[in-house]
Motif scaffolding. Sequence first.
Motif, PDB file in Angstrom:
ATOM      1  N   LEU A 254     -23.223   1.162   1.885  1.00  0.00           N
ATOM      2  CA  LEU A 254     -24.121   0.521   2.895  1.00  0.00           C
ATOM      3  C   LEU A 254     -24.510   1.225   4.374  1.00  0.00           C
ATOM      4  N   ALA A 255     -23.998   2.676   4.210  1.00  0.00           N
ATOM      5  CA  ALA A 255     -25.535   3.626   4.618  1.00  0.00           C
ATOM      6  C   ALA A 255     -27.270   3.311   4.069  1.00  0.00           C
ATOM      7  N   SER A 256     -26.664   3.369   2.948  1.00  0.00           N
ATOM      8  CA  SER A 256     -27.909   3.660   2.450  1.00  0.00           C
ATOM      9  C   SER A 256     -29.586   2.727   2.491  1.00  0.00           C
ATOM     10  N   ASP A 257     -30.584   3.060   2.874  1.00  0.00           N
ATOM     11  CA  ASP A 257     -31.806   2.425   2.341  1.00  0.00           C
ATOM     12  C   ASP A 257     -31.487   1.444   2.032  1.00  0.00           C
ATOM     13  N   PRO A 265     -23.292  -7.515   7.517  1.00  0.00           N
ATOM     14  CA  PRO A 265     -22.051  -6.262   6.921  1.00  0.00           C
ATOM     15  C   PRO A 265     -21.168  -6.296   6.970  1.00  0.00           C
ATOM     16  N   SER A 266     -20.588  -7.453   7.664  1.00  0.00           N
ATOM     17  CA  SER A 266     -19.283  -7.630   6.699  1.00  0.00           C
ATOM     18  C   SER A 266     -19.191  -8.274   5.580  1.00  0.00           C
ATOM     19  N   ALA A 267     -19.764  -9.319   5.007  1.00  0.00           N
ATOM     20  CA  ALA A 267     -20.136  -9.998   4.187  1.00  0.00           C
ATOM     21  C   ALA A 267     -19.985  -8.786   3.186  1.00  0.00           C
ATOM     22  N   ALA A 268     -21.437  -8.046   2.941  1.00  0.00           N
ATOM     23  CA  ALA A 268     -21.750  -6.873   2.058  1.00  0.00           C
ATOM     24  C   ALA A 268     -20.336  -6.036   1.572  1.00  0.00           C
ATOM     25  N   SER A 269     -19.980  -5.317   2.989  1.00  0.00           N
ATOM     26  CA  SER A 269     -18.619  -4.552   3.097  1.00  0.00           C
ATOM     27  C   SER A 269     -17.334  -5.441   1.857  1.00  0.00           C
ATOM     28  N   ALA A 316     -23.777 -14.098  -0.319  1.00  0.00           N
ATOM     29  CA  ALA A 316     -24.373 -12.654  -0.493  1.00  0.00           C
ATOM     30  C   ALA A 316     -24.504 -11.353  -1.632  1.00  0.00           C
ATOM     31  N   MET A 317     -23.502 -11.966  -2.671  1.00  0.00           N
ATOM     32  CA  MET A 317     -23.276 -11.417  -3.516  1.00  0.00           C
ATOM     33  C   MET A 317     -23.660 -10.821  -4.493  1.00  0.00           C
ATOM     34  N   PRO A 318     -24.280 -11.879  -4.892  1.00  0.00           N
ATOM     35  CA  PRO A 318     -26.511 -11.675  -5.806  1.00  0.00           C
ATOM     36  C   PRO A 318     -27.175 -10.477  -4.915  1.00  0.00           C
TER      37      PRO A 318
END
Length: 496
Positions: A254-257, A265-269, A316-318
Amino acid sequence: MVTAARELLAVRTPLDAELMVSDMIGAWWGRRVRGGDVEQVLGEGLVDYAAKAGTPASLTLLICLAYLGTARQGAKAEGAALAMMESGVARPGWADKVGAVKPAGCYVSRDAYGDQDTVICTFAYRWNEASRPTDRHALVVVVDYNMSGMARDAWVSSQVDKLLEQARIEAAGNPMLLFEEIQPEQARALLESAMKATREPKTPPPVSDSYSAYHAFARARLKALPPGRKRPAPLHIEAPYSRERRAMLAAEFLASDAAEHLSDPSAASRCADHIIDYGCEQDFNRPLRVSPTKCETFLLDWLPRKVMLSVAEQEAMPHVLSAWVRFAARRTALPEQGLRATLDAVWEATGKFPEAYRDPTSFGLDRPLLERLLPDGDLSALARRAFAFPYLQGVHNGIDLDRLNPSDEADRRTLLEIDHGGLIDQEHLAWHEEIATRLWEGDPPQLWEAAQRLLDLGHDRHDVLHVLIEIAERIGGDPDELAAALDDIADIPDEI
């Protein structure tokens, strides 16, 4: 089969005989028979029948079965063969060499994705007077890591030098291939793990048409490879990821480029957690391994069956998966053409994902109810848990069912009492609780499979539950016997 064994008398080498009998044994590999194990009913039955025949052909068959059969078949076949030889039954000159092989080298050809290994184990029969190997041959087994690491194809080649040279040439001209020699101990550990994975599915595994014919031969040849003083881990096995290590990996991602463009961010996590869990639990602790096939399987098969996603996570998943591919490819040094092919596969799968993933709320179940049935988010458990606890909403005798938690032991008993209208003796209620708990946990898997077969035949839910109770009560605590008894259920007996 004993009649067909006459052909063994005409073959010239033990290799030809072993392959012929391996093909014969493959006729029942992976099959099921009612009332017993197929290896016992057919395999040991064949040994007994061949022993009674007492002919040179049946003796030759027994000699091969002593080497190629299971441990029980081999012991019985060896004893019967020795008795027949002592009585003077003739056997071919090559019969003494059956299984008398030495390993001559082991190799693996693997793709850069890590999707599969092609393992080549070479052997030769006893060395002749000139100290040269005779009847060299190679056992080739394909191990597929997108199919739980199972062995899905096998064959044998007598053109050993040509086979190895071709593998070297293909790897030299393709950055997506690697060919190398491995220790025999590693080859044995890898293939034993792969063949065990092929045996484990309850339904016929998706193997090649030829796999069954070579299965017994491969199983026997592995015993010729040294196990080593300390059994090495198969090449694909990596150290388990603890919860802390998984969380750290997600934070790094999550901190990467690669993840900077993700807008939620919440769904991505949460999506990253699912990707990592899949890699750890379904891909031998390799969350950073990415490939077109693995990503397609994750997005279009595993997620729709196993994970309850929120609407935000579905959207968000794809995008998270594409970012993960870029992040993981850098960490594992996946060649650029492999990265492009994997991203293309994710892009194509993205268009199919909304159709493949059916939100369970679209079936008329509200999310609070789903969260009570699926506190672990295991979407595959929904049907069996709803079958075990059909009354979870409304009010019954002043009890608000919406407040009862079926994962709680006390609430579970209350729900089962309500299911029976309150009229049930405590011993019978305890058995219903036992079956409901097993269905909730999916242990053993055969329990729900048997229930579905009976429901498909039109039987009432309570009748089905009583059949499951009767079997569990009769069998007791032996898990293998319980699984076998459940496998044998084809209909409800008249006396139930």
